[in-house]
Motif scaffolding. Structure first.
Motif, short mmCIF file in Angstrom:
data_model
loop_
_atom_site.label_atom_id
_atom_site.label_comp_id
_atom_site.label_asym_id
_atom_site.label_seq_id
_atom_site.Cartn_x
_atom_site.Cartn_y
_atom_site.Cartn_z
N TYR A 52 0.82 -1.20 0.00
CA TYR A 52 0.00 0.00 0.00
C TYR A 52 0.86 1.26 0.00
N GLN A 53 1.90 1.26 0.79
CA GLN A 53 2.76 2.44 0.85
C GLN A 53 3.54 2.66 -0.44
N GLN A 54 3.93 1.58 -1.08
CA GLN A 54 4.69 1.69 -2.33
C GLN A 54 3.78 1.81 -3.55
N ARG A 55 2.46 1.79 -3.29
CA ARG A 55 1.46 1.90 -4.35
C ARG A 55 1.67 0.83 -5.42
N GLN A 56 1.95 -0.39 -4.94
CA GLN A 56 2.20 -1.51 -5.84
C GLN A 56 0.91 -1.90 -6.54
N ALA A 57 0.93 -1.89 -7.85
CA ALA A 57 -0.25 -2.25 -8.62
C ALA A 57 -0.37 -3.76 -8.74
N THR A 116 -0.93 -7.26 -10.54
CA THR A 116 -0.53 -7.78 -11.85
C THR A 116 -1.41 -8.98 -12.19
N ALA A 117 -1.42 -9.33 -13.46
CA ALA A 117 -2.24 -10.45 -13.93
C ALA A 117 -1.81 -11.77 -13.32
N SER A 118 -0.57 -11.88 -12.89
CA SER A 118 -0.07 -13.15 -12.35
C SER A 118 -0.42 -13.34 -10.87
N MET A 119 -1.00 -12.32 -10.24
CA MET A 119 -1.35 -12.45 -8.82
C MET A 119 -2.58 -13.35 -8.68
N PRO A 120 -2.61 -14.17 -7.61
CA PRO A 120 -3.72 -15.10 -7.42
C PRO A 120 -5.05 -14.40 -7.17
N ALA A 121 -6.11 -15.10 -7.49
CA ALA A 121 -7.46 -14.60 -7.28
C ALA A 121 -7.80 -14.56 -5.79
N LEU A 122 -8.78 -13.76 -5.45
CA LEU A 122 -9.18 -13.58 -4.07
C LEU A 122 -9.59 -14.91 -3.42
N GLN A 123 -10.28 -15.76 -4.15
CA GLN A 123 -10.71 -17.04 -3.56
C GLN A 123 -9.54 -17.96 -3.24
N TYR A 163 -2.84 -8.69 -1.20
CA TYR A 163 -4.02 -7.96 -0.72
C TYR A 163 -3.78 -6.45 -0.82
N GLY A 164 -2.60 -6.00 -0.44
CA GLY A 164 -2.29 -4.57 -0.53
C GLY A 164 -2.32 -4.08 -1.96
N ALA A 165 -1.77 -4.86 -2.88
CA ALA A 165 -1.79 -4.49 -4.30
C ALA A 165 -3.22 -4.44 -4.82
N ARG A 166 -4.05 -5.37 -4.37
CA ARG A 166 -5.46 -5.34 -4.75
C ARG A 166 -6.11 -4.05 -4.26
N ALA A 167 -5.82 -3.68 -3.04
CA ALA A 167 -6.40 -2.46 -2.47
C ALA A 167 -5.95 -1.23 -3.25
N VAL A 168 -4.66 -1.15 -3.56
CA VAL A 168 -4.12 -0.02 -4.32
C VAL A 168 -4.78 0.05 -5.70
#
Length: 126
Positions: free
Chosen positions: A72-77, A79-86, A113-118
């Motif tokens: 969140y602090q680094q404003r990490q976006a 990416t498509a390779s990140m796992p789904a929420l489930q 989770y932080g990247a999802r939030a950002v």
């Protein structure tokens, strides 16, 4: 209070400030703790030095929190390779309950989770 709410209110570092104060009586350097927890979690370390011969144990919940905070602090976006929420949810639950042994996995899950939030993506299932 949820991590997302703390993030939106600019209070993510409060936990780390409180850790530093309780361990050392000072606040100096508390903003560096999430990155130190990240490094420890990813190498399998169990403690992070806070100075003055004091350390904090890196629990799986702290590793998750540090991951979220760093992203969140680094404003990490996201990416498509990140796992789904489930996929993330059961891991996050194990991390927060102290039932997961892999601190690195907990850190990475918190980071996602932080990247999802950002990125404005949901962090909870409807």
């Amino acid at each position: 209070m949820s991590l997302l709410r703390l993030a939106r209110e600019g209070m993510l570092l409060n936990l780390y400030r409180d850790l530093m104060v309780s361990a050392t009586g000072q606040t100096a350097g508390h903003e560096k703790i999430p990155a130190a927890v990240a490094a420890a979690a990813m190498r399998g370390g169990a403690e992070v030095s806070l100075g003055n011969q004091r350390a904090v144990t890196v629990s799986t919940a702290l590793a998750f929190d540090a991951g979220f905070t760093v992203a969140y602090q680094q404003r990490q976006a996201m990416t498509a390779s990140m796992p789904a929420l489930q996929v993330l949810k059961p891991i996050a639950e194990r991390c927060l309950a102290g039932q997961e042994r892999d601190r690195g996995l907990c850190y990475a899950t918190g980071l996602t989770y932080g990247a999802r939030a950002v990125s404005g993506q949901p962090v909870a299932q409807p």
